[in-house]
Design a protein around this motif. Structure first.
Motif, PDB file in Angstrom:
ATOM      1  N   UNK A   1      36.278  46.969  40.935  1.00 51.28           N
ATOM      2  CA  UNK A   1      36.912  47.300  42.218  1.00 51.28           C
ATOM      3  C   UNK A   1      35.867  47.612  43.278  1.00 51.28           C
ATOM      4  N   UNK A   2      34.822  48.318  42.886  1.00 49.54           N
ATOM      5  CA  UNK A   2      33.733  48.646  43.809  1.00 49.54           C
ATOM      6  C   UNK A   2      33.069  47.383  44.334  1.00 49.54           C
ATOM      7  N   UNK A   3      32.755  46.460  43.442  1.00 51.94           N
ATOM      8  CA  UNK A   3      32.061  45.231  43.834  1.00 51.94           C
ATOM      9  C   UNK A   3      32.958  44.374  44.731  1.00 51.94           C
ATOM     10  N   UNK A   4      34.215  44.207  44.330  1.00 53.62           N
ATOM     11  CA  UNK A   4      35.127  43.356  45.102  1.00 53.62           C
ATOM     12  C   UNK A   4      35.366  43.902  46.501  1.00 53.62           C
ATOM     13  N   UNK A   5      35.592  45.214  46.615  1.00 59.81           N
ATOM     14  CA  UNK A   5      35.844  45.798  47.930  1.00 59.81           C
ATOM     15  C   UNK A   5      34.584  45.788  48.787  1.00 59.81           C
ATOM     16  N   UNK A   6      33.429  45.983  48.168  1.00 64.73           N
ATOM     17  CA  UNK A   6      32.161  45.914  48.916  1.00 64.73           C
ATOM     18  C   UNK A   6      31.962  44.516  49.487  1.00 64.73           C
ATOM     19  N   UNK A   7      32.298  43.494  48.708  1.00 64.71           N
ATOM     20  CA  UNK A   7      32.201  42.119  49.194  1.00 64.71           C
ATOM     21  C   UNK A   7      33.119  41.909  50.392  1.00 64.71           C
ATOM     22  N   UNK A   8      34.332  42.441  50.308  1.00 66.90           N
ATOM     23  CA  UNK A   8      35.266  42.292  51.427  1.00 66.90           C
ATOM     24  C   UNK A   8      34.729  42.977  52.674  1.00 66.90           C
ATOM     25  N   UNK A   9      34.202  44.179  52.512  1.00 65.92           N
ATOM     26  CA  UNK A   9      33.696  44.931  53.659  1.00 65.92           C
ATOM     27  C   UNK A   9      32.460  44.278  54.265  1.00 65.92           C
ATOM     28  N   UNK A  10      31.642  43.681  53.406  1.00 62.74           N
ATOM     29  CA  UNK A  10      30.413  43.053  53.886  1.00 62.74           C
ATOM     30  C   UNK A  10      30.633  41.619  54.353  1.00 62.74           C
ATOM     31  N   UNK A  11      31.847  41.116  54.167  1.00 61.65           N
ATOM     32  CA  UNK A  11      32.180  39.802  54.702  1.00 61.65           C
ATOM     33  C   UNK A  11      31.765  38.629  53.858  1.00 61.65           C
TER      34      UNK A  11
END
Length: 306
Positions: A113-123
């Motif tokens: 979840x951390x990795x996936x959401x970080x990817x979303x936030x970082x575009x």
């Protein structure tokens, strides 16, 4: 051929059901490490690798991370008290390796979840190096996932997309005692408020922007947070500074006023800090700036038609 257990003639240990439930997915090294830890309490990767004849301490670290994610282990500091992070691993390595991240993620869905959401936030998809850094903040440094994601969102909004930059900033927050989501939210609100106050001070100084140095930002924050001064007091100090309108000079005026007990402009005037009206000395001395220099000339009214 059938088998049965021999009579146990030696010492025995109780193996937690957690370990038994993980047997179908375990690598040999991970099971051996678990049994050794349960039996001896040893958790140092180098000593485990030596005792179990593993290829390297790295193998022991991967196993420890797996069992930490599975809930068998919790890490502790040097005194033995629980800290909620993998202290030993973080001291040996500054960041987790890709195998360590993979091992830890197998039993901890929060990592995915951390990795996936970080990817979303970082575009977009982030590099493996950035992934390792962010997961290290969670596993090795003990920062909550929602805390890390709040930091990622904040710094990305400022144009800071480097995981290393975010790591330094969040570890700095942690060092200041800001290590929960609630504390981080309060901190960000304070940063927003400080930014608004810096813009206000820039306007009072008649500056085109509010880009102050770090030292100046700390001084400005102290005017509001330590002295509890408002715009009127700061404006008065700026006017009283005359041609010496710098943050440091005005800070000297405000700090002196604060030490004298002045809390409002009325206090400054009442105590004789300002003795005249509507006149500003062109080059006030240090004594007059911090004491009783004239700022306004008296206003005279005409009488008797003259």
């Amino acid at each position: 051929m059938a088998y049965r257990l021999c009579k146990n003639l030696g010492d025995s240990i109780r193996v937690p059901q957690l370990v038994i439930s993980k047997l179908p997915q375990l690598e040999d090294d991970w099971l051996r490490v678990a049994l050794m830890v349960i039996s001896t309490g040893e958790t140092d990767p180098a000593r485990l690798a030596h005792s179990l004849r593993l290829k390297s301490p790295e193998k022991a670290r991967e196993a420890l991370l797996f069992w930490k994610g599975a809930g068998l282990l919790e890490s502790c500091d040097d005194s033995g008290s629980s800290t909620g992070d993998l202290a030993n691993a973080s001291k040996v390595r500054s960041h987790m390796t890709t195998p360590e991240v993979t091992a830890a993620a197998r039993n901890d869905p929060a990592i995915a979840a951390l990795v996936q959401e970080s990817q979303r936030l970082m575009g977009g998809v982030i590099t493996q190096s950035d992934t390792n850094i962010l997961v290290s903040l969670y596993v090795a440094d003990g920062l909550p996932v929602d805390f890390i994601l709040l930091g990622v969102a904040h710094f990305v909004s400022l144009g800071k997309r480097s995981a290393r930059y975010i790591e330094r900033a969040l570890l700095g927050w942690q060092a200041e005692g800001i290590d929960t989501l609630e504390a981080a939210e309060r901190h960000l609100k304070l940063l927003t408020l400080r930014s608004e106050r810096e813009a206000e001070v820039a306007r009072l100084f008649h500056l085109t922007d509010s880009k102050f140095t770090k030292a100046e930002q700390r001084l400005i924050a102290s005017w509001y947070e330590e002295f509890s001064y408002d715009e009127s007091m700061i404006s008065e100090a700026i006017a009283y500074a005359g041609e010496k309108q710098s943050v440091r000079y005005v800070n000297g005026i405000l700090r002196t006023w604060y030490s004298k007990g002045y809390r409002t402009v009325r206090d400054v005037i009442k105590d004789g800090a300002l003795t005249t009206q509507n006149i500003q000395p062109t080059n006030p001395s240090a004594k007059s700036v911090l004491g009783k220099g004239p700022r306004r000339a008296p206003v005279f009214k005409q009488t008797g038609g003259k």
